[in-house]
Design a protein around this motif. Structure first.
Motif, mmCIF file in Angstrom:
data_model
loop_
_atom_site.group_PDB
_atom_site.id
_atom_site.type_symbol
_atom_site.label_atom_id
_atom_site.label_comp_id
_atom_site.label_asym_id
_atom_site.label_seq_id
_atom_site.Cartn_x
_atom_site.Cartn_y
_atom_site.Cartn_z
ATOM 1 N N PRO A 140 0.865 -1.020 -0.326
ATOM 2 C CA PRO A 140 0.519 -0.043 0.115
ATOM 3 C C PRO A 140 0.837 1.477 -0.010
ATOM 4 C CG PRO A 140 -0.497 -1.782 2.506
ATOM 5 C CD PRO A 140 0.411 -1.964 1.095
ATOM 6 N N ASN A 141 0.447 2.317 -0.285
ATOM 7 C CA ASN A 141 1.219 3.290 -0.433
ATOM 8 C C ASN A 141 0.559 4.288 0.350
ATOM 9 O OD1 ASN A 141 3.037 3.534 -3.464
ATOM 10 N ND2 ASN A 141 0.534 3.507 -4.639
ATOM 11 N N ASN A 142 -0.891 3.783 1.266
ATOM 12 C CA ASN A 142 -1.236 4.653 1.299
ATOM 13 C C ASN A 142 -1.425 4.642 2.516
ATOM 14 O OD1 ASN A 142 -4.122 5.445 -0.745
ATOM 15 N ND2 ASN A 142 -2.034 7.121 -0.907
ATOM 16 N N LEU A 143 -1.615 5.446 4.169
ATOM 17 C CA LEU A 143 -1.337 5.272 5.510
ATOM 18 C C LEU A 143 -2.127 4.355 5.927
ATOM 19 C CD1 LEU A 143 0.160 6.116 7.686
ATOM 20 C CD2 LEU A 143 -1.388 7.729 8.407
ATOM 21 N N VAL A 144 -3.725 4.410 5.924
ATOM 22 C CA VAL A 144 -4.395 3.581 7.047
ATOM 23 C C VAL A 144 -4.412 2.181 5.831
ATOM 24 C CG1 VAL A 144 -6.756 3.724 7.148
ATOM 25 C CG2 VAL A 144 -5.588 5.584 7.387
ATOM 26 N N PRO A 145 -4.199 1.829 4.659
ATOM 27 C CA PRO A 145 -4.674 0.371 4.067
ATOM 28 C C PRO A 145 -3.177 -0.205 5.096
ATOM 29 C CG PRO A 145 -4.384 1.538 2.671
ATOM 30 C CD PRO A 145 -4.774 3.049 3.511
ATOM 31 N N PHE A 146 -1.620 0.716 4.828
ATOM 32 C CA PHE A 146 -0.858 0.082 5.293
ATOM 33 C C PHE A 146 -0.803 0.001 7.024
ATOM 34 C CE2 PHE A 146 4.096 -0.270 4.451
ATOM 35 C CZ PHE A 146 4.486 -0.608 5.095
ATOM 36 N N ILE A 147 -1.279 0.817 7.605
ATOM 37 C CA ILE A 147 -1.748 0.263 9.073
ATOM 38 C C ILE A 147 -1.827 -1.192 8.779
ATOM 39 C CG2 ILE A 147 -3.003 1.584 11.580
ATOM 40 C CD1 ILE A 147 -2.791 4.397 10.477
ATOM 41 N N THR A 148 -3.442 -1.397 8.814
ATOM 42 C CA THR A 148 -4.393 -2.095 8.800
ATOM 43 C C THR A 148 -3.728 -3.404 8.268
ATOM 44 O OG1 THR A 148 -5.405 -1.736 6.671
ATOM 45 C CG2 THR A 148 -6.290 -0.981 8.295
ATOM 46 N N MET A 185 0.698 10.261 13.678
ATOM 47 C CA MET A 185 0.895 10.073 14.421
ATOM 48 C C MET A 185 -0.635 9.698 15.543
ATOM 49 S SD MET A 185 3.140 8.427 16.925
ATOM 50 C CE MET A 185 4.601 8.498 16.214
ATOM 51 N N GLN A 186 -1.109 10.418 15.156
ATOM 52 C CA GLN A 186 -2.387 11.247 15.613
ATOM 53 C C GLN A 186 -3.325 9.424 15.171
ATOM 54 O OE1 GLN A 186 -3.459 15.238 15.377
ATOM 55 N NE2 GLN A 186 -4.750 14.997 17.202
ATOM 56 N N LEU A 187 -3.126 9.549 13.910
ATOM 57 C CA LEU A 187 -4.372 8.698 13.501
ATOM 58 C C LEU A 187 -3.457 6.972 14.269
ATOM 59 C CD1 LEU A 187 -6.026 10.127 10.979
ATOM 60 C CD2 LEU A 187 -4.731 8.354 9.131
ATOM 61 N N VAL A 188 -2.126 6.468 14.038
ATOM 62 C CA VAL A 188 -1.544 5.380 14.330
ATOM 63 C C VAL A 188 -1.665 5.587 16.494
ATOM 64 C CG1 VAL A 188 0.543 4.629 14.926
ATOM 65 C CG2 VAL A 188 0.103 6.193 12.569
ATOM 66 N N LYS A 189 -2.331 6.494 16.457
ATOM 67 C CA LYS A 189 -2.294 6.345 18.071
ATOM 68 C C LYS A 189 -3.547 6.434 18.343
ATOM 69 C CE LYS A 189 1.761 7.763 20.995
ATOM 70 N NZ LYS A 189 2.484 8.216 19.879
ATOM 71 N N THR A 190 -5.106 6.471 17.257
ATOM 72 C CA THR A 190 -6.304 6.679 17.517
ATOM 73 C C THR A 190 -6.510 4.757 16.833
ATOM 74 O OG1 THR A 190 -6.556 8.780 17.365
ATOM 75 C CG2 THR A 190 -8.352 7.580 16.449
ATOM 76 N N PHE A 191 -5.835 4.617 15.951
ATOM 77 C CA PHE A 191 -5.991 3.317 15.588
ATOM 78 C C PHE A 191 -6.328 2.447 16.312
ATOM 79 C CE2 PHE A 191 -6.727 -0.182 11.908
ATOM 80 C CZ PHE A 191 -6.248 -1.050 12.490
#
Ligand code: WQD
Length: 342
Positions: A200-208, A276-282
């Motif tokens: 994934p290029n995008n942040l959220v799919p890489f997080i999931t 960082m807020q996205l990662v911590k919220t996830f």
């Protein structure tokens, strides 16, 4: 008789969610997609969600002959939503001609046929990338566009200009460009969602995918930006909220409420969140761990952007409703479904 909407790229991430919302509103939908970045199984998922299976034709709209044949065959189209485009920022730098040819010729073939077959209404998938790094935040629709940072971004800016000029030259053609901020999340049914091909290029799919164990760790591209926690800020919008913005735009055109033949709107939440807020919220809302490492900035990234959504709120009567928390929950629920994780 239900109005019929052509959705190009309708088996893709945002396209499929928009097809669902169009069907929920009683529209008939026909999808055109070349399946180069999506899967035919999405049709089954859409049917499971809405109980209605959209018509489907497989071809690439850059093929002029096939596009002409399609419009000879489908005589009752009332409006078009155009998603079909190549969209990988990094790939566009490596393959500019493919991006210009695919994204611009597709649009021109579409507009040519809309004129010929008297299809008046077009809603177009544009992007906040046309603003580059804005000098002032939040960005409004009066914020000047900046030279694109990538051929992908430039295809969006040039596409906007093509629609502006074509609609001004052809009475009866009306276009709305929706400038998306960062679409994330998945349908609450977890039957459709973002399904990137490859890494994934995008942040959220890489997080999931990291949370699902497919990736060792998330690389956070830069923590030395001029932001509260040093990581870059974006305006993340729930994909279902985004899909609904397309439905209200279609209704605006079908009811002839547009103020001019070419309009554009920012479609975001109006809130900026850092990586960082996205990662911590996830991690917090889903109760899972996500390993991450701070690395260098990614070339071409801007520092911060978020939308002023006043125009869409007031003119379209639309606003984002879902919270970041429920959006990140939906992203994880989708990933677990796809990977068969309990
Ligand atoms: C968001 C933030 C990254 C991945 C692009 C296009 C836009 C639209 C959405 C297509 C940035 C950081 C990301 C990672 C990270 N594209 N990040 N590690 O770049 O804002 O927008 O995608 O429709 O038009 O420009 O989205 O999700 O790639 O990045 O730290 O593994 O997350 O640096 O700050 P972007 P993104």
């Amino acid at each position: 008789m239900s109005k019929q909407i052509l959705v190009t790229g309708g088996t893709g991430y945002i396209g499929s969610h928009t097809v669902v919302e169009l069907q929920n509103e009683g529209f008939d939908v026909v999808i055109v997609d070349d399946l180069s970045n999506s899967n035919i199984d999405v049709l089954d998922a859409i049917e499971k969600i809405t109980g209605k299976r959209p018509a489907f034709e497989k071809f690439n709209l850059a093929d002029r002959e096939k596009t002409n044949v399609f419009f000879e065959q489908y005589k009752n189209i009332d409006a078009v939503i155009h998603f079909a485009a190549y969209k990988a920022v990094g790939e566009s730098v490596q393959k500019p001609l493919e991006y210009y040819r695919n994204n611009l010729v597709s649009l021109m073939n579409l507009l040519e046929n809309m004129k010929k077959h008297r299809v008046s209404n077009l809603v177009f998938s544009s992007s906040c990338t046309v603003y580059g790094q804005p000098d002032q935040l939040p960005v409004t629709e009066s914020t000047p566009r900046k030279p694109a940072e990538s051929p992908y971004g430039n295809t969006k800016a040039v596409s906007e200009d093509i629609m502006r000029d074509f609609s001004h030259a052809n009475e009866g053609i009306n276009c709305i460009a929706l400038r998306y901020f960062n679409p994330i999340g998945a349908h609450p049914s977890a039957l459709i969602g973002e399904f990137p091909v490859g890494v994934p290029n995008n942040l959220v799919p890489f997080i999931t995918q990291t949370a699902a164990g497919l990736r060792d760790e998330l690389k956070i591209f830069g923590a030395d930006y001029d932001t509260p926690d040093g990581t870059a800020i974006r305006d993340y919008i729930n994909v279902v909220d985004l899909a609904k913005a397309h439905v209200v735009s279609i209704n605006r055109l079908l009811e002839n409420k547009q103020q001019s033949s070419y309009e554009f709107f920012n479609v975001g939440t109006g809130n900026g969140y850092s990586v960082m807020q996205l990662v911590k919220t996830f991690i917090k809302v889903n109760g899972v761990d996500v390993k991450y490492q701070i690395t260098d900035r990614r070339a071409g990234d801007i520092e911060k952007i978020w939308a002023d959504t006043t125009l869409a709120n007031e003119e379209l009567g639309w606003e984002a409703e879902k919270t970041l928390e429920e959006t990140l929950e939906s992203a994880w629920a989708w990933e677990k479904k796809v990977r068969n994780i309990k």
